[in-house]
Design an enzyme around this catalytic site. Structure first.
Site, short mmCIF file in Angstrom:
data_model
loop_
_atom_site.label_atom_id
_atom_site.label_comp_id
_atom_site.label_asym_id
_atom_site.label_seq_id
_atom_site.Cartn_x
_atom_site.Cartn_y
_atom_site.Cartn_z
N THR A 114 52.68 105.32 113.28
CA THR A 114 51.48 105.54 113.09
C THR A 114 50.90 105.06 111.96
O THR A 114 49.70 105.04 111.74
CB THR A 114 51.43 107.24 112.78
OG1 THR A 114 52.29 107.46 111.59
CG2 THR A 114 51.88 107.92 113.84
N LYS A 115 51.66 104.12 111.24
CA LYS A 115 51.06 103.74 109.94
C LYS A 115 50.14 102.46 110.20
O LYS A 115 49.95 101.97 111.27
CB LYS A 115 52.29 103.37 109.00
CG LYS A 115 53.02 104.59 108.75
CD LYS A 115 52.36 105.60 107.90
CE LYS A 115 52.87 106.79 106.87
NZ LYS A 115 54.21 107.10 107.50
N ASN A 116 49.42 101.92 109.17
CA ASN A 116 48.43 100.75 109.14
C ASN A 116 48.93 99.47 109.82
O ASN A 116 48.24 98.82 110.54
CB ASN A 116 48.00 100.48 107.84
CG ASN A 116 46.82 101.73 107.44
OD1 ASN A 116 46.94 102.87 107.90
ND2 ASN A 116 46.04 101.35 106.46
N TYR A 154 55.96 103.03 109.81
CA TYR A 154 56.35 103.78 111.05
C TYR A 154 55.33 103.78 112.08
O TYR A 154 54.06 103.24 111.81
CB TYR A 154 56.33 105.30 110.53
CG TYR A 154 56.50 106.32 111.47
CD1 TYR A 154 57.70 106.73 112.13
CD2 TYR A 154 55.63 107.35 111.64
CE1 TYR A 154 57.83 107.47 113.01
CE2 TYR A 154 55.60 108.28 112.40
CZ TYR A 154 56.65 108.42 113.23
OH TYR A 154 56.97 109.36 114.17
#
Ligand code: PLP
Length: 421
Positions: A214-216, A212
């Protein structure tokens, strides 16, 4: 005070990702094709995962995992209240019952002792539901206590579905979350003999990652399921309508028009447009992580000076993925602390200083759907409820400049000092 608002978690997309997406759009494969296959292979190679299946979200990966394990009506899955709602929703989607157990006070990860208690309790009431699986969530990127969880799984014949949405790349006792349990990690074993490889025979284990925004690592929307090849092949079928073989071959020269439907499957496949982004994000992951750790080091150094602030835990046997940096406030209740500011006020004060923050997470049992369906009271899961009230997530992403990091520190220190009595 900074003048521009610092967003909580914007993505970091480079020219390489953009060029690869354009290349895909110029090709004849815009949906699941060669880039998805390459992304799966490179992702599996990075972690040493036995096999990988790219999907259009982590939620899809969790749902497919439960379907693959044959979990459904009459079954129960033990998980944590301290997670995003979708981990628990998928248990409802397959018609099973989620059983929430409380978290450990330091990591806020699911408490293994309470898992064992819950299995015992629900095994007595076997006529109401049959506990089939444990779904640990590696919260903020800090791995759960996996050895104990796997021991419980082995003892009670349960499957383990890991929500690793935050845990790319995280390590538990020298091994990546998602790494093949049978793969010997000799380099680490020689240095740490107490972490000798454990026999994880007979535990069906699947791991779910999120890409997604916002993920790393991001593909805008996306996810990956890793696990043993036989489970991944079953999951592949579930993820694409339950078709007997890959539909993308249908339209190529090696394919045929004929297919059979073996399962009532889902439509969860990843597109080559998403994989195009992922391939380059994967190459940049080591530098992204180095920057995250640098920011965490600076935050810890600054915030550990204040007894009003509790910095995040990193247990010695893990390597944190540092997806989120969650401060906990020693909110004045019993006049133990001098910080007379509530969490919500703290967030408003940071916003007034142009710093974006968030809260991870509102415990599942407080949400009306789960609260009302299962009759939860806030204090039924006392650690999750108490810690929720004093947590705040600060900005943490590779795109942050040194000045951004200093601005966050200055704002937090300013709020603490202002409310110091
Ligand atoms: C983001 C997240 C998910 C869902 O991931 P998607 O890829 O958006 O479906 C699941 N669990 C946790 C803990 C998350 O943070």
């Amino acid at each position: 005070m900074r003048s521009a608002f610092l967003p909580f978690s914007p993505p970091l997309i480079g020219e390489e990702e953009i060029a690869e997406v354009i290349d895909t759009l110029h090709s004849d494969w815009i949906t699941t094709g060669p880039k998805v296959r390459r992304f799966e292979e490179e992702f599996a190679a990075l972690l040493g995962a036995p096999a990988a299946l790219a999907l259009n979200s982590c939620t899809a990966a969790l749902h497919v995992a439960l379907a693959t394990l044959g979990i459904g009506a009459g079954d129960a899955v033990i998980t944590t209240p301290m997670t995003f709602c979708s981990s628990v929703h998928v248990i409802e989607h397959v018609g099973a019952r989620p059983i929430l157990v409380d978290v450990e006070p330091d990591t806020l990860n699911i408490d293994p002792v309470k898992i064992a208690e819950a299995v015992e309790t629900f095994n007595v009431k076997r006529e109401t539901c049959n506990v089939r699986a444990i779904m640990p969530v590696h919260l903020y990127g800090h791995p759960c206590e996996m050895d104990t969880i796997l021991d419980i799984a082995r003892q009670y014949d349960l499957a383990v579905v890991e929500d690793a949405a935050h845990a790319l790349p995280a390590k538990y006792k020298g091994r990546f979350i998602g790494q093949d349990p049978d793969q010997n990690n000799t380099q680490y074993a020689t240095r740490n003999t107490q972490y000798a490889t454990r026999n994880t025979d007979h535990v069906s284990r699947l791991t779910c990652f999120s890409f997604y925004a916002t993920k790393n690592l991001t593909t805008a929307e996306g996810g990956m399921l890793t696990g043993p090849p036989e489970l991944i092949e079953e999951a592949r079928m579930w993820s694409l309508h339950g078709l007997s073989h890959d539909a993308w071959k249908r339209y190529s020269s090696e394919g045929s028009w004929y297919y059979e439907v073996i399962r009532p499957g889902f439509k969860y496949n990843m597109t080559d447009i998403q994989a195009a982004i992922g391939l380059h994000q994967l190459r940049k992951l080591p530098q992204f992580q180095a920057r995250r750790r640098e920011i965490v080091r600076r935050y810890n150094q600054a915030f550990s000076q204040f007894e009003e602030l509790q910095i995040p835990t990193e247990r010695p046997e893990v390597e944190h993925a540092w997806h989120l940096y969650v401060l906990r406030l020693h909110v004045s209740r019993l006049h133990v602390s001098r910080l007379h500011v509530s969490r919500n006020q703290f967030i408003e004060e940071l916003k007034a200083r142009h710093i974006g923050t968030s809260v991870h997470f509102i415990p599942i049992h407080l949400h009306p759907y789960y609260r009302d369906k299962y009759g939860y009271q806030p204090d039924d899961l006392p650690v999750a409820y108490r810690e929720y009230q004093r947590m705040v997530s600060l900005p943490l992403y590779p795109r942050m400049s040194d000045q951004d990091v200093e601005d966050v520190i200055e704002a937090v220190e300013d709020v603490v000092r202002q409310f110091w009595r």
